[in-house]
Design a protein around this motif. Structure first.
Motif, short mmCIF file in Angstrom:
data_model
loop_
_atom_site.label_atom_id
_atom_site.label_comp_id
_atom_site.label_asym_id
_atom_site.label_seq_id
_atom_site.Cartn_x
_atom_site.Cartn_y
_atom_site.Cartn_z
N ASP A 1 44.62 9.50 -122.20
CA ASP A 1 43.23 9.21 -122.56
C ASP A 1 42.55 10.50 -123.03
O ASP A 1 42.41 11.45 -122.25
CB ASP A 1 42.50 8.64 -121.35
N PRO A 2 42.13 10.57 -124.29
CA PRO A 2 41.51 11.81 -124.80
C PRO A 2 40.17 12.12 -124.14
O PRO A 2 39.69 13.26 -124.23
CB PRO A 2 41.34 11.53 -126.30
N ALA A 3 39.57 11.14 -123.48
CA ALA A 3 38.27 11.35 -122.83
C ALA A 3 38.42 11.85 -121.39
O ALA A 3 37.42 12.03 -120.69
CB ALA A 3 37.46 10.05 -122.84
N LEU A 4 39.65 12.08 -120.94
CA LEU A 4 39.87 12.50 -119.56
C LEU A 4 39.21 13.84 -119.26
O LEU A 4 39.23 14.76 -120.08
CB LEU A 4 41.37 12.63 -119.28
N LYS A 5 38.68 13.94 -118.05
CA LYS A 5 38.13 15.19 -117.57
C LYS A 5 38.75 15.50 -116.21
O LYS A 5 39.20 14.61 -115.51
CB LYS A 5 36.61 15.11 -117.45
#
Length: 207
Positions: free
Chosen positions: A31-35
């Protein structure tokens, strides 16, 4: 350090069970939105060596597996050290095969030339094991072009692999599917459950 979650997860199983195909798909499914999460992937060490000399295992299996084990140590430890230097609290390393495969590809008397350690000693390196069962259909995967096993050797690796890797307390079997995309999606869901976070986006089609 108490607030850091560091997991070293190994994907293993018999030859031509699609491990590398799944890992390559997982790389694209993060997921590119992972933090707060950092993921490292370790490529299969044996393939790295076979690219240079495909006949090495048959000429001298003990020498070859020694090289594989040393390369695996370097690759895994390098990845873990790199992860520890990252600021994210959740750090995950996913390995394409692991050090216990030493005992899958060599007989006991042969592996003793390389290490006096037992499979149980090496299993401690991994937080979880995902063991890939053989595909139900030959046409699902062509397998690794650098591998050299015959059908009989593949069956032998499968039996020995289960004997070794299923000793891990956190070993999960990844079952066979008629479609490789189903296996990728299943593996992604298992990993998400292990990590406790939606790391991988489960897509309908990966390849």
């Amino acid at each position: 350090i108490k607030n850091v979650q560091l997991q070293n997860i190994v994907l293993t199983g018999c030859p031509r069970s699609g491990k590398t195909t799944v890992i390559e798909a997982l790389k694209d499914a993060v997921d590119p939105a992972l933090k707060d999460v950092c993921i490292s992937f370790v490529n299969e060490s044996a393939t790295q060596l076979l690219r240079k000399d495909a006949d090495m295992p048959r000429r001298d299996p003990i020498y070859f597996q020694t090289r594989v084990a040393l390369t695996e140590y370097i690759n895994e430890d390098g990845g873990l050290i790199s992860l520890l230097g990252r600021p994210e609290p959740i750090k995950i390393q996913i390995c394409d095969r692991g050090l216990c495969d030493l005992f899958v590809y060599l007989e006991a008397e042969q592996s003793s030339y390389i290490s006096e350690m037992t499979p149980e000693y090496f299993l401690k390196r991994y937080s979880h094991v995902l063991y890939f069962s053989p595909y139900v259909a030959d046409e699902v995967t062509e397998g690794n072009e650098f591998r050299y096993e015959t059908e009989d050797e593949i069956l032998l690796r499968e039996r020995k692999g289960r004997d070794v890797w299923f000793k891990h307390k956190n070993c999960t079997e990844i079952p066979s599917f008629a479609d490789v995309n189903d296996r990728i999606a299943y593996t992604a869901k298992v990993l998400n459950g292990i990590i406790g976070k939606e790391i991988f986006l489960v897509k309908e089609k990966y390849i």
